[in-house]
Design an enzyme around this catalytic site. Structure first.
Site, mmCIF file in Angstrom:
data_model
loop_
_atom_site.group_PDB
_atom_site.id
_atom_site.type_symbol
_atom_site.label_atom_id
_atom_site.label_comp_id
_atom_site.label_asym_id
_atom_site.label_seq_id
_atom_site.Cartn_x
_atom_site.Cartn_y
_atom_site.Cartn_z
ATOM 1 C CD GLU A 55 28.992 -20.644 12.848
ATOM 2 O OE1 GLU A 55 29.303 -20.261 13.989
ATOM 3 O OE2 GLU A 55 27.861 -21.063 12.543
ATOM 4 C CG ASP A 59 36.007 -20.426 14.621
ATOM 5 O OD1 ASP A 59 35.993 -19.208 14.856
ATOM 6 O OD2 ASP A 59 36.452 -21.265 15.424
ATOM 7 C CG ASP A 128 27.096 -17.585 12.753
ATOM 8 O OD1 ASP A 128 28.110 -17.362 13.440
ATOM 9 O OD2 ASP A 128 25.983 -17.865 13.242
ATOM 10 C CD GLU A 131 33.344 -17.695 12.406
ATOM 11 O OE1 GLU A 131 34.146 -17.282 13.264
ATOM 12 O OE2 GLU A 131 32.325 -18.366 12.690
#
Length: 248
Positions: A55, A59, A128, A131
């Site tokens: 994650e 991101d 989450d 990502e």
């Protein structure tokens, strides 16, 4: 009763992902890790970490791809405009909405307790996982592949996502824009109302410096005004950019 091996379970999950998104992981373990919520690792023997590290990586990849897209598309935007627009496309609400629309939430590995408590529809869990999947694709095949996925599921929906006035205060932005240029505040006017009382639609125009620069419709005056402000803001910025370009 026949019990699936871990390898078979991973392969099935990777195949489901391939059917939905057209990408086949070279290393299915990366995908499984990306879809593993931390609640799942305590109740199952998959011996994989949760998706939290992926994650973190995803991101950054998502932010880069969206930033480049906006930078090239909106040459009239300043840094503040780009930052605000990017924030809408990468935030938790947006990613969760997209995750549900594309069915990614149905692939997330959760504990039975988390499942029962509504975890499969929880925005934080879905965003989450979104990502993490992007991070997994980056590790599996590089930036081009992960960017293609981002284009497919997020950028392709960007007009719709950015039109969601609940995520952005366009009236406030328009007021700030005008005040920073020494102009009078905008004036909103309801020009018509259509439909029955229980399904009324309000049609609003906004005037800046005496001229109509935007219009919008909505189920409430507030919603219609927000849409009118968004249109006005886009029009005024485009006009300002055109004038600046002529001077150059």
């Amino acid at each position: 009763m026949f019990r699936k091996t871990q390898k078979q379970a991973y392969a099935e999950l990777a195949f489901e992902f391939y059917k939905k998104f057209g990408y086949e992981f070279k290393n299915p373990t990366l995908l499984v890790e990306a879809l593993t919520h931390r609640s799942y690792i305590y109740t199952n023997e998959n011996h994989l970490p949760s998706n939290e590290r992926l994650e973190f990586l995803g991101d950054s990849v998502l932010g880069l791809v969206i930033a480049e897209y906006l930078f090239k598309l909106h040459t009239e935007y300043n840094e503040g405009d780009l930052t605000k627009t990017k924030a809408i496309l990468v935030n938790e609400i947006t990613l969760a909405k997209v995750g549900i629309e594309i069915g990614l939430n149905n692939l997330i590995l959760l504990s039975s307790e988390e499942e029962k408590s509504g975890g499969r529809e929880r925005a934080s869990i879905i965003s989450d996982a979104m990502e993490a999947v992007i991070g997994a694709m980056y590790l599996d095949s590089g930036l081009e592949t992960s960017a293609k996925f981002i284009n497919q599921v997020i950028i392709a929906r960007s007009a719709e996502l950015l039109a969601d006035t609940s995520q952005r205060n366009y009236k406030g932005e328009l007021l700030e824009y005008l005040q920073s240029r020494g102009q009078e505040p905008p004036y909103y006017e309801v020009v018509s109302e259509t439909g029955p009382d229980h399904e009324k639609i309000f049609n609003v125009v906004v005037r800046t410096t005496g001229n109509i620069t935007g219009s919008g419709s909505g189920a409430s005056k507030k919603e219609a005004e927000q849409r009118a402000a968004a249109e006005s803001l886009q029009f005024l910025k485009s006009l300002e950019y055109d004038e600046t370009s002529k001077e150059d």
